[in-house]
Design an enzyme around this catalytic site. Structure first.
Site, PDB file in Angstrom:
ATOM      1  N   LYS A  56       0.826  -1.207   0.000  1.00  0.00           N
ATOM      2  CA  LYS A  56       0.000   0.000   0.000  1.00  0.00           C
ATOM      3  C   LYS A  56       0.857   1.253   0.000  1.00  0.00           C
ATOM      4  CE  LYS A  56      -3.850   0.131   2.397  1.00  0.00           C
ATOM      5  NZ  LYS A  56      -4.835   0.243   3.506  1.00  0.00           N
TER       6      LYS A  56
ATOM      7  N   GLU B 236      10.214  -5.509   3.949  1.00  0.00           N
ATOM      8  CA  GLU B 236      10.395  -6.837   3.357  1.00  0.00           C
ATOM      9  C   GLU B 236      10.013  -6.831   1.875  1.00  0.00           C
ATOM     10  OE1 GLU B 236       9.002  -7.542   7.679  1.00  0.00           O
ATOM     11  OE2 GLU B 236       8.587  -6.136   6.044  1.00  0.00           O
TER      12      GLU B 236
ATOM     13  N   GLY C  47      -5.279  -4.538   5.369  1.00  0.00           N
ATOM     14  CA  GLY C  47      -4.432  -5.475   4.632  1.00  0.00           C
ATOM     15  C   GLY C  47      -4.944  -6.892   4.646  1.00  0.00           C
ATOM     16  N   ARG C  48      -5.389  -7.374   5.805  1.00  0.00           N
ATOM     17  CA  ARG C  48      -5.834  -8.775   5.894  1.00  0.00           C
ATOM     18  C   ARG C  48      -7.235  -8.979   5.337  1.00  0.00           C
ATOM     19  NH1 ARG C  48      -4.990  -6.370  10.583  1.00  0.00           N
ATOM     20  NH2 ARG C  48      -6.608  -6.096  12.159  1.00  0.00           N
TER      21      ARG C  48
ATOM     22  N   GLU D 235      -4.407 -11.335  14.338  1.00  0.00           N
ATOM     23  CA  GLU D 235      -4.036  -9.933  14.174  1.00  0.00           C
ATOM     24  C   GLU D 235      -5.225  -9.032  14.436  1.00  0.00           C
ATOM     25  OE1 GLU D 235      -0.706  -8.564  11.391  1.00  0.00           O
ATOM     26  OE2 GLU D 235      -2.507  -7.913  10.324  1.00  0.00           O
TER      27      GLU D 235
ATOM     28  N   HIS E  28      -2.252 -37.206  12.111  1.00  0.00           N
ATOM     29  CA  HIS E  28      -1.013 -37.920  12.411  1.00  0.00           C
ATOM     30  C   HIS E  28       0.051 -36.969  12.958  1.00  0.00           C
ATOM     31  CE1 HIS E  28      -2.270 -41.754  10.530  1.00  0.00           C
ATOM     32  NE2 HIS E  28      -3.041 -40.943   9.820  1.00  0.00           N
TER      33      HIS E  28
ATOM     34  N   LYS F 157       9.366  -4.280  14.493  1.00  0.00           N
ATOM     35  CA  LYS F 157       9.852  -3.690  13.243  1.00  0.00           C
ATOM     36  C   LYS F 157      10.752  -2.488  13.532  1.00  0.00           C
ATOM     37  CE  LYS F 157       6.636  -3.051  10.089  1.00  0.00           C
ATOM     38  NZ  LYS F 157       5.310  -2.745   9.506  1.00  0.00           N
TER      39      LYS F 157
END
Length: 559
Positions: free
Chosen positions: A206, A212, A267-268, A353, A384, A512
């Site tokens: 954005k 990153e 964002g999510r 979040e 398993h 961060k």
């Protein structure tokens, strides 16, 4: 307003939970033949069975009363009205507008944003179609058949999860890689499989400043220039999903290849926006639009269904019941469909979040437990791995089991076996196995009494583990869209109940900030650095040990 746990509705639920504690779910089934019909809801192509929870009609009535007291219906309307319900950032929360096909108007600060949404969707459609038709080509004239999506968090988890889930709908001959980790190995592994002449890079940020994402984008740009591309060719091979036009143009991306979304899209919750362009490029825009329409169908159900018949509301309320009154600190999401293998990871972000908060809208400590730990793997792999703890561990963990009745790849008895496990696991978690059952089973198998006495405690299952089952006909773009929207709205409702802001994420900021301060202290391979002293002794010691190792420049390391 009194603290949540001091409200009459909360106290009534606490008293009811104490009275219900001695009951067992299997006994509730035995006393109510209509329990399945009573505690199930259908809508938007999904079916939810929540009967395998320790609930009665009184439980449901008390939970509905809590929802009414917390004004869930009013909060829903405030969100859809475009009010700034993200109070810490002063933003509206209108991701439902991105997938509304009822031609409604949505207003933010007095502006109707619906025309912008539709215009951006048409721009996405035109771009995707130009790539698929071969009209848009790379700088050497070859078709663009590979996409590398570079993002992180919501700019990665949503698109990558959906793209994997819709694998049967992939356009033949197309590939998509999703790069999120700043670990250079993630990008290098993908680029090793890419042809620079046919690769399209989608940079999703954005602000176009995310560390990153922009580190990976810069490395991808360098790789492209080192492998036959030039500055002029950047415009043909890189597009941006962003709002920062100046930074996008400085990177070398044409304005026409910049796709926008807005600050009222978290964002999510952004896969429905231009962030979903990578999905459309892999499965086709028609299927992307069907995904949106499936989510819209769930939104309409959420908007109109009475609370008692409302799937997101009931899933949320049962979750609050298990979290706050039954003591389930964790919740497992268990999809019995291999293509949904990324769904648990996606919902970890969406839920943890959003509702991993300890302070309410008023800035005061909430005083009750909020969002649970989310975990999960696809069945039957998880059986398993960690189901042992679900069945016999000391912690109560609630779970959602998700499955399509029909597989996209019906082959032999595979899906019948998968479905038998999808059905058996919730039944086993609910029923358990008593000592009497175990002893009778061991006697029938011919065990001697000393061996029975030794084995019986280990083979007992306490049962009484709460689960929900979510069923659909098949995983299609429509049902997947509905499923994602179901969880989005469930998370929203739970945030309203707990009185928290589900749409900020300040918890990601501190680490961060500290990482930026530490970065200059990390040595490049072969470089000597003076000893770190600015941190606690543990952090200083780790920095110095890392720098000693890197200063030796191990064989094969790059500077």
């Amino acid at each position: 307003m009194p603290p949540l746990n001091q409200t009459p509705e909360w106290k009534a639920l606490a008293a009811h939970a104490a009275a219900l504690k001695a009951s067992r779910i299997r006994d509730l089934f035995a006393s109510d033949p209509a329990r399945f019909e009573r505690y199930s809801v259908e809508g938007a192509g999904l079916f939810l069975d929540f009967s395998k929870n320790k609930i009665t009609e009184e439980t449901v009535d008390l939970l509905i009363a809590l929802a009414m007291a917390r004004d869930v219906e009013g909060a829903r309307q405030r969100m859809l009205n475009g009010e700034p319900i993200n109070v810490t950032e002063g933003r509206a929360v209108l991701h439902p507008a991105l997938r509304d096909f009822a031609m409604r108007d949505y207003h933010v600060d007095g502006e109707n944003v619906s025309p912008k949404v539709r215009a951006e969707r048409e721009k996405m459609k035109a771009f995707a179609n130009s790539v698929h038709s071969g009209v848009r080509k790379g700088h050497t004239g070859k078709p663009l058949d590979t996409v590398v999506n570079i993002g992180i968090g919501g700019s990665d988890l949503g698109p990558s999860m959906v793209t994997e889930a819709l694998k049967p709908y992939w356009i033949k001959g197309r590939r998509t890689f999703f790069i999120s980790n700043v670990d250079g190995q993630h990008l290098c592994d993908a680029l090793a499989e890419c042809d620079p002449e046919t690769t399209l890079f989608v940079v999703a940020s954005k602000t176009f400043t995310t560390q990153e994402t922009m580190t990976n984008a810069a490395s991808a740009r360098k790789w492209f220039l080192q492998n036959g591309g030039d500055e002029a060719a950047i415009a043909k091979h890189f597009i941006a999903l962003s709002t920062n036009q100046r930074a996008v143009e400085a990177f070398g991306i044409d304005e026409e290849n910049m796709f926008v979304f807005w600050d009222w899209v978290g964002g999510r919750y952004s896969l429905w926006s231009a962030i979903g362009l990578s999905i459309a490029l892999q499965v086709g825009f028609d299927n992307f639009e069907k995904l949106l329409k499936g989510a819209h169908a769930m939104d309409e159900h959420f908007r109109t269904a009475p609370l008692r018949e409302n799937m997101p509301v009931m899933l949320a309320l049962v979750g609050v019941w298990n979290r706050n009154f039954m003591g389930a600190a964790a919740h497992a999401v268990l999809p019995y469909d291999q293509h949904l293998h990324r769904l648990p990871a996606y919902l970890q972000q969406a839920d943890m979040e959003s509702n991993g908060k300890r302070v309410g809208l008023d800035g005061a400590a909430i005083g009750v437990e909020t969002g649970p730990v989310i975990l999960g793997e696809p069945g039957t792999n998880g059986q398993h791995a960690f189901y042992q703890l679900l069945h016999q561990g000391t912690d109560l963990i609630s779970a959602d089991f998700i499955a399509p009745a029909i597989s996209q790849s019906e082959s032999g008895a595979h899906h019948e076996i998968l479905l038998s496990n999808f059905l058996a696991q919730p039944e086993a978690l609910m029923r358990g196995k008593s000592e009497k059952d175990v002893r009778e089973e061991l006697v029938a198998q011919g065990y001697a009494k000393p061996d029975i006495d030794k084995l019986a405690p280990h083979k007992m299952f306490p049962g009484d583990r709460p689960t929900n089952s979510i069923l659909m006909e098949k995983v299609t773009p429509e049902t997947l869209g509905a499923l994602i929207a179901l969880y989005e709205q469930k998370i929203f409702v739970q945030g309203v109940i707990w009185g928290i802001n589900s749409f900020d994420q300040w918890g990601v900021e501190l680490g961060k900030t500290l990482a930026k301060a530490i970065l200059p202290e990390i040595a490049k391979c072969g470089e000597e650095k003076s000893a770190a002293t600015a941190h606690d002794v543990s952090t200083n010691g780790l920095i110095n040990r890392i720098n000693t190792i890197r200063g030796a420049k191990p064989e094969g390391a790059n500077g």
